[in-house]
Enzyme design. Structure first.
Site, PDB file in Angstrom:
ATOM      1  N   SER A 126       0.842  -1.202   0.000  1.00 47.84           N
ATOM      2  CA  SER A 126       0.000   0.000   0.000  1.00 47.84           C
ATOM      3  C   SER A 126       0.873   1.246   0.000  1.00 47.84           C
ATOM      4  O   SER A 126       2.100   1.173   0.084  1.00 47.84           O
ATOM      5  CB  SER A 126      -0.913   0.001   1.242  1.00 47.84           C
ATOM      6  OG  SER A 126      -0.147   0.251   2.411  1.00 47.84           O
ATOM      7  N   SER A 128       1.061   3.566   2.334  1.00 50.08           N
ATOM      8  CA  SER A 128       1.146   4.176   3.665  1.00 50.08           C
ATOM      9  C   SER A 128       2.540   4.688   4.002  1.00 50.08           C
ATOM     10  O   SER A 128       2.691   5.503   4.909  1.00 50.08           O
ATOM     11  CB  SER A 128       0.696   3.181   4.738  1.00 50.08           C
ATOM     12  OG  SER A 128       1.629   2.122   4.859  1.00 50.08           O
ATOM     13  N   LYS A 183       5.754   0.021   9.121  1.00 56.11           N
ATOM     14  CA  LYS A 183       5.592   1.417   9.547  1.00 56.11           C
ATOM     15  C   LYS A 183       6.922   1.899  10.122  1.00 56.11           C
ATOM     16  O   LYS A 183       7.893   1.158  10.220  1.00 56.11           O
ATOM     17  CB  LYS A 183       4.498   1.548  10.621  1.00 56.11           C
ATOM     18  CG  LYS A 183       3.134   0.980  10.247  1.00 56.11           C
ATOM     19  CD  LYS A 183       2.439   1.775   9.160  1.00 56.11           C
ATOM     20  CE  LYS A 183       1.087   1.128   8.811  1.00 56.11           C
ATOM     21  NZ  LYS A 183       0.464   1.793   7.638  1.00 56.11           N
ATOM     22  N   SER A 286      -2.551   6.447   6.257  1.00 58.39           N
ATOM     23  CA  SER A 286      -1.913   5.330   6.936  1.00 58.39           C
ATOM     24  C   SER A 286      -2.714   4.943   8.171  1.00 58.39           C
ATOM     25  O   SER A 286      -2.917   5.762   9.063  1.00 58.39           O
ATOM     26  CB  SER A 286      -0.479   5.701   7.346  1.00 58.39           C
ATOM     27  OG  SER A 286       0.081   4.708   8.179  1.00 58.39           O
TER      28      SER A 286
END
Length: 321
Positions: A126, A128, A183, A286
């Site tokens: 993705s 994010s 992340k 996100s």
């Protein structure tokens, strides 16, 4: 055994097919562990049972051929038909079900050990982490940086480095540990994290950032503010939408939720012991600790550090912060 092997391969095809079609969430670590165990069983069977039987049959053939030739020679017949070497090769040849099980064991066990204890490939699914990582980036994750963990169980057996602010980490998503997320570590145990109106505060101090121009987010089809942010010793780029910041609400009940305060201005959280607060670099696109809480240490998979391929952009290669 051939029927058993065919059934096992059939089950593998069904599992991979359902995983590919999103019928269920696959567990590649568990799959590699099972494949390693199964192929090891076949390898042992081949090493100590099937191959000795084939070799014994080849020796019997040689002995029978030698006796036959000696008998014919005693009768004055020296020209004997038959290709002994071809028959011997056929007797020693592995059947397909051993070739595709015992023969694959060395490759599978090497992949399993490398992936479990050294480096694991990961694909960015993705946006994010834009602008640091793009959709489709193939990256490497250092599995031993945060300690040696048992495969599948993910239990730490040897400690190493602790995560630092600014590290990009892959971890098992706390809401559904079968899924891996990536992340950036923003808060360590004991830190107070506040995020409101595009501004990140760490223990009451605004995290240093400087404007770095505009960027176009193809996923959201709009221009974004690009900034350079410094977390600890790590300087990296982030982006957020132009205009006022968004509101944050938890998407699920999570452990230590009482440590977080949500308001019209933003969210403030106190990171509990043994946990980390993580955020994506694409701050307005996100789902991270602002929405589903903290990442336990036992969920950590490793530290992401290198882009080795992106089939949509072959120029993306090398280390990243």
């Amino acid at each position: 055994m051939s029927y058993l092997t065919a059934a096992l391969y059939g089950a593998l095809i069904v599992y991979l097919g359902g995983w590919y079609m999103d019928k269920w969430v696959g567990n590649f670590s568990l799959l590699l562990f099972i494949l390693s165990f199964v192929t090891f069983f076949y390898w042992l069977a081949e090493r100590f049972h099937f191959r000795p039987r084939r070799e014994a049959a080849a020796r019997r053939l040689e002995e029978q051929d030698a006796a036959r030739r000696a008998d014919l020679a005693s009768k004055g017949i020296k020209q004997v038909d038959g290709n002994l070497e071809e028959a011997r090769v056929r007797l020693l040849m592995q059947p397909w079900w051993l070739d595709w099980t015992a023969g694959l064991f060395p490759v599978i066990i090497v992949v399993f050990l490398l992936r479990s204890f050294l480096f694991e490939p990961f694909k960015i699914p993705s946006g994010s982490m834009i602008p640091t990582l793009e959709v489709g980036d193939l990256i490497l994750v250092n599995k031993f940086h945060y300690g040696i963990r048992l495969p599948v169980l993910n239990t730490k057996i040897i400690a190493n480095n602790d995560p630092k602010r600014g590290d990009v980490v892959v971890f098992h998503y706390p809401v559904d540990p079968r899924i891996d997320y990536i992340k950036r570590v923003v808060g360590l145990p004991g830190d107070e994290i506040s995020y409101a109106n595009h501004e990140l505060k760490l223990n009451g101090q605004v995290v240093a950032h400087t404007p770095a121009g505009d960027g176009y987010d193809e996923e959201r089809m709009r221009y974004m503010n690009i900034l350079r942010e410094k977390l600890g010793d790590v300087e990296h780029r982030i982006q957020h939408e132009k205009g006022p910041g968004q509101l944050f609400r938890p998407i699920t009940v999570f452990p230590y939720q009482k440590n977080c305060t949500y308001s019209a201005e933003g969210v403030t959280c106190k990171v509990p012991d043994g946990h980390y607060f993580v955020m994506g670099d694409n701050r307005d696109n996100s789902q991270d600790s602002r929405y589903w809480g903290f990442v336990p240490d036992e969920n950590l998979v490793g530290r992401a550090f290198f882009i080795w391929m992106n089939f949509s952009n072959l120029g993306r290669f090398g280390p990243f912060q």
